[in-house]
Scaffold this active site. Structure first.
Site, PDB file in Angstrom:
ATOM      1  N   ALA A  11      -2.180   4.730  -3.359  1.00 60.76           N
ATOM      2  CA  ALA A  11      -2.561   3.478  -4.030  1.00 60.76           C
ATOM      3  C   ALA A  11      -2.767   2.383  -3.002  1.00 60.76           C
ATOM      4  O   ALA A  11      -1.807   1.841  -2.457  1.00 60.76           O
ATOM      5  CB  ALA A  11      -1.492   3.062  -5.036  1.00 60.76           C
ATOM      6  N   THR A  67       0.820  -1.218   0.000  1.00 56.84           N
ATOM      7  CA  THR A  67       0.000   0.000   0.000  1.00 56.84           C
ATOM      8  C   THR A  67       0.857   1.273   0.000  1.00 56.84           C
ATOM      9  O   THR A  67       1.901   1.320   0.643  1.00 56.84           O
ATOM     10  CB  THR A  67      -0.902  -0.004   1.248  1.00 56.84           C
ATOM     11  OG1 THR A  67      -1.593  -1.249   1.297  1.00 56.84           O
ATOM     12  CG2 THR A  67      -1.909   1.127   1.215  1.00 56.84           C
ATOM     13  N   PRO A  88       0.469   5.864  -0.051  1.00 57.69           N
ATOM     14  CA  PRO A  88      -0.501   6.905   0.305  1.00 57.69           C
ATOM     15  C   PRO A  88      -1.556   7.111  -0.788  1.00 57.69           C
ATOM     16  O   PRO A  88      -2.706   7.385  -0.488  1.00 57.69           O
ATOM     17  CB  PRO A  88       0.373   8.154   0.473  1.00 57.69           C
ATOM     18  CG  PRO A  88       1.721   7.629   0.848  1.00 57.69           C
ATOM     19  CD  PRO A  88       1.866   6.319   0.131  1.00 57.69           C
ATOM     20  N   GLY A 136     -23.720  -1.202  29.108  1.00 57.05           N
ATOM     21  CA  GLY A 136     -22.678  -0.203  29.364  1.00 57.05           C
ATOM     22  C   GLY A 136     -21.317  -0.830  29.596  1.00 57.05           C
ATOM     23  O   GLY A 136     -20.285  -0.269  29.204  1.00 57.05           O
ATOM     24  N   ILE A 161       2.029   0.254   7.172  1.00 54.81           N
ATOM     25  CA  ILE A 161       2.790  -0.998   7.158  1.00 54.81           C
ATOM     26  C   ILE A 161       2.852  -1.632   8.553  1.00 54.81           C
ATOM     27  O   ILE A 161       3.451  -1.082   9.484  1.00 54.81           O
ATOM     28  CB  ILE A 161       4.214  -0.778   6.577  1.00 54.81           C
ATOM     29  CG1 ILE A 161       4.113  -0.133   5.188  1.00 54.81           C
ATOM     30  CG2 ILE A 161       4.994  -2.098   6.525  1.00 54.81           C
ATOM     31  CD1 ILE A 161       3.208  -0.852   4.193  1.00 54.81           C
ATOM     32  N   GLY A 207      -7.575  -6.163   1.030  1.00 56.43           N
ATOM     33  CA  GLY A 207      -8.626  -6.043  -0.009  1.00 56.43           C
ATOM     34  C   GLY A 207      -9.954  -5.731   0.661  1.00 56.43           C
ATOM     35  O   GLY A 207     -10.419  -6.513   1.491  1.00 56.43           O
ATOM     36  N   GLU A 254      -3.474 -14.014   2.483  1.00 60.33           N
ATOM     37  CA  GLU A 254      -3.851 -13.015   3.479  1.00 60.33           C
ATOM     38  C   GLU A 254      -5.361 -13.043   3.723  1.00 60.33           C
ATOM     39  O   GLU A 254      -5.819 -12.892   4.860  1.00 60.33           O
ATOM     40  CB  GLU A 254      -3.410 -11.623   2.994  1.00 60.33           C
ATOM     41  CG  GLU A 254      -3.592 -10.550   4.054  1.00 60.33           C
ATOM     42  CD  GLU A 254      -3.078  -9.171   3.617  1.00 60.33           C
ATOM     43  OE1 GLU A 254      -2.631  -9.035   2.463  1.00 60.33           O
ATOM     44  OE2 GLU A 254      -3.148  -8.247   4.446  1.00 60.33           O
ATOM     45  N   ARG A 255      -6.130 -13.238   2.659  1.00 64.89           N
ATOM     46  CA  ARG A 255      -7.600 -13.239   2.808  1.00 64.89           C
ATOM     47  C   ARG A 255      -8.067 -14.433   3.612  1.00 64.89           C
ATOM     48  O   ARG A 255      -9.025 -14.337   4.386  1.00 64.89           O
ATOM     49  CB  ARG A 255      -8.259 -13.175   1.424  1.00 64.89           C
ATOM     50  CG  ARG A 255      -8.146 -11.784   0.855  1.00 64.89           C
ATOM     51  CD  ARG A 255      -8.433 -11.647  -0.631  1.00 64.89           C
ATOM     52  NE  ARG A 255      -7.955 -10.326  -1.034  1.00 64.89           N
ATOM     53  CZ  ARG A 255      -7.739  -9.929  -2.266  1.00 64.89           C
ATOM     54  NH1 ARG A 255      -7.963 -10.743  -3.279  1.00 64.89           N
ATOM     55  NH2 ARG A 255      -7.299  -8.708  -2.517  1.00 64.89           N
TER      56      ARG A 255
HETATM   57  C1  LIG Z   1      -4.084  -1.382  10.502  1.00 65.25           C
HETATM   58  C2  LIG Z   1      -3.707  -1.560   9.075  1.00 65.25           C
HETATM   59  C3  LIG Z   1      -2.667  -2.409   8.732  1.00 65.25           C
HETATM   60  C4  LIG Z   1      -2.275  -2.553   7.400  1.00 65.25           C
HETATM   61  N1  LIG Z   1      -1.177  -3.311   7.097  1.00 65.25           N
HETATM   62  C5  LIG Z   1      -0.671  -3.286   5.840  1.00 65.25           C
HETATM   63  C6  LIG Z   1       0.584  -3.905   5.536  1.00 65.25           C
HETATM   64  O1  LIG Z   1       1.236  -4.511   6.405  1.00 65.25           O
HETATM   65  N2  LIG Z   1       1.073  -3.814   4.260  1.00 65.25           N
HETATM   66  C7  LIG Z   1       0.397  -3.173   3.266  1.00 65.25           C
HETATM   67  O2  LIG Z   1       0.874  -3.139   2.140  1.00 65.25           O
HETATM   68  N3  LIG Z   1      -0.808  -2.582   3.511  1.00 65.25           N
HETATM   69  C8  LIG Z   1      -1.348  -2.609   4.776  1.00 65.25           C
HETATM   70  N4  LIG Z   1      -2.555  -1.993   5.052  1.00 65.25           N
HETATM   71  C9  LIG Z   1      -3.255  -1.309   3.973  1.00 65.25           C
HETATM   72  C10 LIG Z   1      -4.575  -1.966   3.549  1.00 65.25           C
HETATM   73  O3  LIG Z   1      -4.324  -3.151   2.836  1.00 65.25           O
HETATM   74  C11 LIG Z   1      -5.336  -0.900   2.735  1.00 65.25           C
HETATM   75  O4  LIG Z   1      -5.801   0.076   3.653  1.00 65.25           O
HETATM   76  C12 LIG Z   1      -6.489  -1.459   1.939  1.00 65.25           C
HETATM   77  O5  LIG Z   1      -6.021  -2.273   0.898  1.00 65.25           O
HETATM   78  C13 LIG Z   1      -7.377  -0.367   1.349  1.00 65.25           C
HETATM   79  O6  LIG Z   1      -6.626   0.592   0.660  1.00 65.25           O
HETATM   80  P1  LIG Z   1      -6.821   2.163   0.994  1.00 65.25           P
HETATM   81  O7  LIG Z   1      -6.743   2.309   2.461  1.00 65.25           O
HETATM   82  O8  LIG Z   1      -5.869   2.937   0.163  1.00 65.25           O
HETATM   83  O9  LIG Z   1      -8.309   2.500   0.566  1.00 65.25           O
HETATM   84  P2  LIG Z   1      -8.796   2.966  -0.889  1.00 65.25           P
HETATM   85  O10 LIG Z   1      -8.284   2.041  -1.914  1.00 65.25           O
HETATM   86  O11 LIG Z   1      -8.515   4.419  -1.047  1.00 65.25           O
HETATM   87  O12 LIG Z   1     -10.377   2.751  -0.750  1.00 65.25           O
HETATM   88  C14 LIG Z   1     -11.224   3.693  -0.087  1.00 65.25           C
HETATM   89  C15 LIG Z   1     -12.668   3.212  -0.281  1.00 65.25           C
HETATM   90  O13 LIG Z   1     -12.980   3.201  -1.675  1.00 65.25           O
HETATM   91  C16 LIG Z   1     -13.432   1.911  -2.069  1.00 65.25           C
HETATM   92  N5  LIG Z   1     -13.004   1.607  -3.424  1.00 65.25           N
HETATM   93  C17 LIG Z   1     -11.759   1.740  -3.960  1.00 65.25           C
HETATM   94  N6  LIG Z   1     -11.750   1.286  -5.212  1.00 65.25           N
HETATM   95  C18 LIG Z   1     -13.003   0.861  -5.496  1.00 65.25           C
HETATM   96  C19 LIG Z   1     -13.631   0.261  -6.637  1.00 65.25           C
HETATM   97  N7  LIG Z   1     -12.941  -0.014  -7.748  1.00 65.25           N
HETATM   98  N8  LIG Z   1     -14.941  -0.073  -6.561  1.00 65.25           N
HETATM   99  C20 LIG Z   1     -15.648   0.189  -5.428  1.00 65.25           C
HETATM  100  N9  LIG Z   1     -15.111   0.731  -4.316  1.00 65.25           N
HETATM  101  C21 LIG Z   1     -13.802   1.059  -4.354  1.00 65.25           C
HETATM  102  C22 LIG Z   1     -12.806   0.960  -1.066  1.00 65.25           C
HETATM  103  O14 LIG Z   1     -13.495  -0.270  -1.000  1.00 65.25           O
HETATM  104  C23 LIG Z   1     -12.895   1.777   0.215  1.00 65.25           C
HETATM  105  O15 LIG Z   1     -14.173   1.643   0.756  1.00 65.25           O
HETATM  106  C24 LIG Z   1      -2.977  -1.859   6.375  1.00 65.25           C
HETATM  107  C25 LIG Z   1      -4.049  -1.025   6.720  1.00 65.25           C
HETATM  108  C26 LIG Z   1      -4.396  -0.847   8.033  1.00 65.25           C
HETATM  109  C27 LIG Z   1      -5.508   0.127   8.374  1.00 65.25           C
END
Ligand SMILES: Cc1cc2nc3c(=O)[nH]c(=O)nc-3n(C[C@H](O)[C@H](O)[C@H](O)COP(=O)(O)OP(=O)(O)OC[C@H]3O[C@@H](n4cnc5c(N)ncnc54)[C@H](O)[C@@H]3O)c2cc1C
Length: 381
Positions: A133, A129, A131, A342, A160, A366, A244-245
């Site tokens: 993408a 991930t 900022p 509560g 991360i 995902g 992961e899923r």
């Molecule tokens: C606590 C935590 C731990 C994490 N750990 C890791 C890690 O170790 N390594 C790593 O790489 N990542 C990590 N992540 C990142 C995580 O995988 C992402 O937050 C996640 O994939 C979603 O990406 P985004 O936050 O950029 O949301 P976005 O992609 O910006 O999505 C925002 C919203 O838009 C929706 N959306 C986006 N595209 C579409 C579409 N085509 N159709 C419909 N709806 C859409 C999404 O479903 C979501 O509701 C972590 C996140 C958190 C919060």
């Protein structure tokens, strides 16, 4: 669960016992403190490595103890019993960062990058991930430009897990032009000049795990750290997502299971209007609905895991299972807090943490919407 023979046999029971003992001795007595502190000691990786827990499910050649998909499930279920999904996620960050090395790496790379992590000497994190993408993986912008014997990497990785103290990052980078065919995986070591991490990000849940942004500023990464060929990164990312899923589905099921157990106990103990809560039909029926959902979700996930283990393609099904198990854990944790009234809002009650920790499960690995996109492509080609 533990005595169910179709999926779990003697080996799995032994694995359960090992992890259970470790959780009881090394995690449970301290877990509330770690949650409040927002971290668990680094030493826990070493202890889990020494107890053989980090190596469960990994090939023996690299220091693991082997086994089928259900040894990993048994271990994850017991680890979740510590009551902090943050500890599970932090200790378990190797489970998202080692698979790309296993899938794409050479023998030399596997021997170099896997055994120290399974021993708990080094910490591994996954950097996909960014900022800008997250869901849109194909839009990753971190660039790796080849300059002879090394790549020069510039960019940043967001959210991360274990990033604050990881020694190595399995990092998705762009080695060519636009699109998913130009993505590649590099293992970037955290002592590389130009590699830096943000302060720990403050989160809704998973308090005991550290989550950071990582900055890569003219990092020189040896070409020997490229996993597979240039352009194979997207394949590596997608392979990793399946694993992961499944893990996130197991986490959701265990979250719901524990919320159910806490609610059953509380409903018997707590009295209102001269009788236990379990004496109200509305509460009994709520508990019945919770138990039914948990049972159905667990069976669904086990079934898909068995098919994955048999080598069957389960991309659609695992996406369905992730969404279903998260829907179940969303509902069950909500109802569990409701049954606790509560007290369910108070930190000293486990359901409060389960409710918060649960929220990330339908976002990480995902999102629910992306799962639906994947499923729709299968059922509406
Ligand atoms: C606590 C935590 C731990 C994490 N750990 C890791 C890690 O170790 N390594 C790593 O790489 N990542 C990590 N992540 C990142 C995580 O995988 C992402 O937050 C996640 O994939 C979603 O990406 P985004 O936050 O950029 O949301 P976005 O992609 O910006 O999505 C925002 C919203 O838009 C929706 N959306 C986006 N595209 C579409 C579409 N085509 N159709 C419909 N709806 C859409 C999404 O479903 C979501 O509701 C972590 C996140 C958190 C919060």
């Amino acid at each position: 669960m533990s005595d169910f023979q179709e999926y779990f046999g003697e080996t799995h029971s032994m694995v359960r016992q090992t992890v259970k003992k470790f959780v009881e001795r090394e995690i449970k007595p301290f877990v509330d403190e770690w949650e409040e502190q927002g971290a668990f000691p680094r030493e826990l990786y070493r202890k889990a490595g020494d107890a053989g827990i980090l190596g469960i499910g990994y090939p023996e050649t690299y220091g693991g103890s082997g086994g089928d998909i259900f040894v990993k499930i048994a271990a994850s279920e017991e680890l979740m019993r510590c009551g902090s999904a943050g500890v599970s996620a932090g200790l378990g960050s190797l489970d998202i960062s080692i698979p790309p090395i296993l899938a794409l790496g050479t023998e030399d790379q596997k021997l170099r990058f896997i055994p120290p992590v399974l021993k708990g000497e080094k910490i591994a994190a996954l950097g996909v991930t960014e900022p800008n993408a997250g869901s849109d993986v194909a839009n990753i912008r971190t660039k790796a430009v080849c300059r002879g014997d090394h790549y020069v990497v510039n960019g940043s990785k967001m959210f991360i897990t274990s990033g604050a103290r990881a020694n190595q990052l399995s990092c998705a980078v762009r080695t060519g032009g636009e699109g998913h065919r130009s993505l590649s995986f590099l293992v970037i070591e955290s002592d590389t000049p130009g590699y830096s991490v943000s302060e720990k990000l403050k989160k809704m849940g998973w308090w005991a795990s550290d989550t950071v942004q990582i900055f890569l500023d003219d990092c020189k990464v040896p070409v020997e750290n490229l996993l597979g060929q240039e352009g194979q990164g997207f394949y590596g990312i997608m392979q990793n997502f399946q694993n992961e899923r499944l893990q996130l589905s197991v986490m959701a099921n265990m979250t719901a299971q524990m919320a159910l157990e806490e609610s059953l106990r509380y409903a018997r103990e707590r009295e209102a209007f001269g009788r236990p809560l379990s004496g109200f039909q509305v509460t009994r029926h709520k508990l019945v609905d919770m138990a039914t959902l948990v049972e159905a979700s667990r069976e669904f996930v086990y079934r898909i895991a068995a098919k994955i283990d048999a080598g069957m393609d389960q991309v659609k099904e695992i996406s369905m299972a992730k969404n279903f198990s998260c829907m179940v854990s969303d509902k069950v944790t909500y109802d569990a807090v409701q049954i606790h009234g509560g007290f369910g809002y108070m930190r000293e009650y486990l359901v409060e943490r389960l409710y918060r920790d649960n929220r990330i499960l339908s976002i990480g690995g995902g999102t629910q919407e992306i799962m639906k996109e994947i499923i729709s492509k299968h059922i509406l080609p």
